[in-house]
Design a protein around this motif. Structure first.
Motif, PDB file in Angstrom:
ATOM      1  N   ILE A  67       1.149  -1.021   0.738  1.00  0.00           N
ATOM      2  CA  ILE A  67      -0.109   0.174   0.240  1.00  0.00           C
ATOM      3  C   ILE A  67       0.344   0.859   0.350  1.00  0.00           C
ATOM      4  N   THR A  68       0.705   2.325  -0.808  1.00  0.00           N
ATOM      5  CA  THR A  68       1.125   3.306  -0.772  1.00  0.00           C
ATOM      6  C   THR A  68       0.269   4.912   0.134  1.00  0.00           C
ATOM      7  N   ILE A  69       0.334   5.821   0.528  1.00  0.00           N
ATOM      8  CA  ILE A  69       0.277   6.686   0.907  1.00  0.00           C
ATOM      9  C   ILE A  69       0.647   7.678   0.331  1.00  0.00           C
ATOM     10  N   GLY A  81      -2.634  18.222   0.354  1.00  0.00           N
ATOM     11  CA  GLY A  81      -2.337  17.920   1.963  1.00  0.00           C
ATOM     12  C   GLY A  81      -3.838  17.350   2.118  1.00  0.00           C
ATOM     13  N   SER A  82      -4.175  16.462   1.533  1.00  0.00           N
ATOM     14  CA  SER A  82      -5.160  15.032   1.705  1.00  0.00           C
ATOM     15  C   SER A  82      -4.308  13.870   0.679  1.00  0.00           C
ATOM     16  N   TYR A  83      -5.146  13.115   1.873  1.00  0.00           N
ATOM     17  CA  TYR A  83      -4.241  11.428   1.442  1.00  0.00           C
ATOM     18  C   TYR A  83      -5.172   9.976   0.702  1.00  0.00           C
ATOM     19  N   TYR A  84      -4.751   9.388  -0.521  1.00  0.00           N
ATOM     20  CA  TYR A  84      -5.183   8.690  -0.593  1.00  0.00           C
ATOM     21  C   TYR A  84      -4.010   7.679  -0.654  1.00  0.00           C
ATOM     22  N   PRO A  85      -5.169   6.470  -1.229  1.00  0.00           N
ATOM     23  CA  PRO A  85      -3.884   5.215  -1.013  1.00  0.00           C
ATOM     24  C   PRO A  85      -3.761   5.019  -2.376  1.00  0.00           C
ATOM     25  N   ILE A  86      -3.077   4.010  -2.505  1.00  0.00           N
ATOM     26  CA  ILE A  86      -2.091   3.466  -4.089  1.00  0.00           C
ATOM     27  C   ILE A  86      -2.536   2.203  -3.493  1.00  0.00           C
ATOM     28  N   ILE A  87      -4.032   1.239  -3.679  1.00  0.00           N
ATOM     29  CA  ILE A  87      -3.527   0.221  -3.187  1.00  0.00           C
ATOM     30  C   ILE A  87      -3.777  -1.307  -4.792  1.00  0.00           C
ATOM     31  N   CYS A  88      -4.185  -2.318  -4.716  1.00  0.00           N
ATOM     32  CA  CYS A  88      -4.783  -2.887  -5.569  1.00  0.00           C
ATOM     33  C   CYS A  88      -6.077  -2.948  -5.310  1.00  0.00           C
TER      34      CYS A  88
END
Length: 170
Positions: free
Chosen positions: A30-32, A37-44
């Motif tokens: 998982i990569t955040i 200013g907002s955080y989002y996941p990079i995930i399968c």
């Protein structure tokens, strides 16, 4: 099907989820990412008809994970992933399988102190959203029960009614 989601308004970018995943697998699946200013996941996303599964020359890929014994780390899966969620590191392809290979709840969810990460059942979510939509469309929660009389107003009747209402209020 269950999917991992992140509520970006709760995520503070601490990266505990990445560290927990890295501790289990040697690399984080998982990569955040921070965007304005907002955080989002990079995930399968465990895609249906997943491009990584289709292109894999050794059939090592499945929508839920990777058979490392078959994987040749060619990187084709990484190139076709629309989310950038597949990584090739140390001669192995890696992608999130929601910790199903370990038979536990996902480590990233356990590690998140803000409870910004959740595992949701998409079928339950779909059903809940449909119920909300139908309630809104039918007016079940907001409108009083109607009688069976149908009001038909033409534009002239409507304007006369509004004129009378204004006249009576004066």
């Amino acid at each position: 099907m269950k999917k991992i989601t992140i509520q970006s308004d709760l995520c503070d970018g601490c990266l505990d989820c990445e560290q927990a995943c890295c501790g289990l697998y040697g690399t984080s699946r998982i990569t955040i990412r921070e965007v304005e200013g907002s955080y989002y996941p990079i995930i399968c996303q465990q895609c249906e008809n997943a491009p990584c599964v289709i292109i894999c020359p050794t059939d090592a890929m499945s929508s839920n994970g990777i058979n490392q014994e078959k994987c040749i780390a060619c990187g084709l899966c990484m190139m076709v992933c629309p989310f950038g969620a597949v990584k090739v590191e140390n001669r192995e392809a890696q992608k999130c399988d929601r910790c199903e290979s370990r038979g536990e709840s996902p480590a990233c969810i356990k590690a998140c102190s803000k409870r910004a990460i959740a595992l949701i059942d998409t079928d339950e979510l779909k059903s809940m959203k449909q119920d909300q939509f139908l309630s809104k469309m039918a007016g079940i929660k907001n409108k009083p029960k109607k009688n069976n009389f149908i009001n038909i107003l033409t534009s002239s009747t409507r304007s006369n009614r509004s004129y009378k209402d204004k006249k009576n209020s004066n």
